[in-house]
Design a protein around this motif. Structure first.
Motif, short mmCIF file in Angstrom:
data_model
loop_
_atom_site.label_atom_id
_atom_site.label_comp_id
_atom_site.label_asym_id
_atom_site.label_seq_id
_atom_site.Cartn_x
_atom_site.Cartn_y
_atom_site.Cartn_z
N SER A 203 48.31 -36.73 -28.06
CA SER A 203 47.83 -36.96 -26.70
C SER A 203 46.34 -37.24 -26.59
O SER A 203 45.77 -37.08 -25.53
CB SER A 203 48.17 -35.74 -25.84
OG SER A 203 47.49 -34.61 -26.32
N SER A 204 45.69 -37.68 -27.64
CA SER A 204 44.25 -37.95 -27.57
C SER A 204 43.92 -39.04 -26.57
O SER A 204 43.01 -38.90 -25.76
CB SER A 204 43.70 -38.36 -28.94
OG SER A 204 43.85 -37.31 -29.85
N ILE A 205 44.66 -40.11 -26.61
CA ILE A 205 44.42 -41.21 -25.67
C ILE A 205 44.80 -40.78 -24.25
O ILE A 205 44.07 -41.06 -23.29
CB ILE A 205 45.18 -42.47 -26.10
CG1 ILE A 205 44.61 -42.98 -27.42
CG2 ILE A 205 45.13 -43.54 -25.03
CD1 ILE A 205 45.37 -44.11 -28.05
N ALA A 206 45.90 -40.05 -24.12
CA ALA A 206 46.30 -39.56 -22.80
C ALA A 206 45.26 -38.60 -22.24
O ALA A 206 44.96 -38.64 -21.04
CB ALA A 206 47.65 -38.87 -22.89
N PHE A 207 44.69 -37.76 -23.08
CA PHE A 207 43.63 -36.85 -22.65
C PHE A 207 42.42 -37.63 -22.15
O PHE A 207 41.85 -37.32 -21.11
CB PHE A 207 43.24 -35.91 -23.79
CG PHE A 207 42.20 -34.91 -23.42
CD1 PHE A 207 42.52 -33.82 -22.63
CD2 PHE A 207 40.90 -35.07 -23.85
CE1 PHE A 207 41.56 -32.90 -22.28
CE2 PHE A 207 39.92 -34.15 -23.51
CZ PHE A 207 40.25 -33.06 -22.72
N GLY A 208 42.04 -38.66 -22.88
CA GLY A 208 40.93 -39.50 -22.45
C GLY A 208 41.20 -40.19 -21.13
O GLY A 208 40.33 -40.26 -20.25
#
Length: 93
Positions: A35-40
């Motif tokens: 979820s790194s991109i979703a977190f961003g």
């Protein structure tokens, strides 16, 4: 509607936006496993949604309702910390 009431509505809006952002990140994490991109995306969305916070200022001196000194807080002041102006309606204090 007073400036305090509008700022309070914004605070509730941001609480809802925070809940939706957390749910979005959890959904992406569960679906795709990372979820790194979703977190961003969620953080950028929260910053974009919170841009209105800077427009809630004391009508007398211009101090922002969401700042206590140099710190931003999630709930607005009912009374201006700089000039002492009552920002909330008298029935709400």
């Amino acid at each position: 509607m007073s400036i305090y009431e509008r700022a309070r509505q914004h605070a509730w809006f941001m609480a809802g936006a925070l809940v939706l952002s957390v749910l979005f990140v959890m959904l992406v994490e569960r679906t795709f496993g990372h979820s790194s991109i979703a977190f961003g995306i969620a953080i950028i969305g929260l910053v974009f949604a919170n841009r209105r916070m800077l427009t809630y200022n004391c009508p007398s001196c211009g101090k922002n309702l969401f700042f206590r000194g140099i710190f931003a807080v999630p709930w607005p002041n009912k009374t201006c910390g700089k000039c002492g102006t009552q920002l909330a309606p008298s029935s709400d204090t």
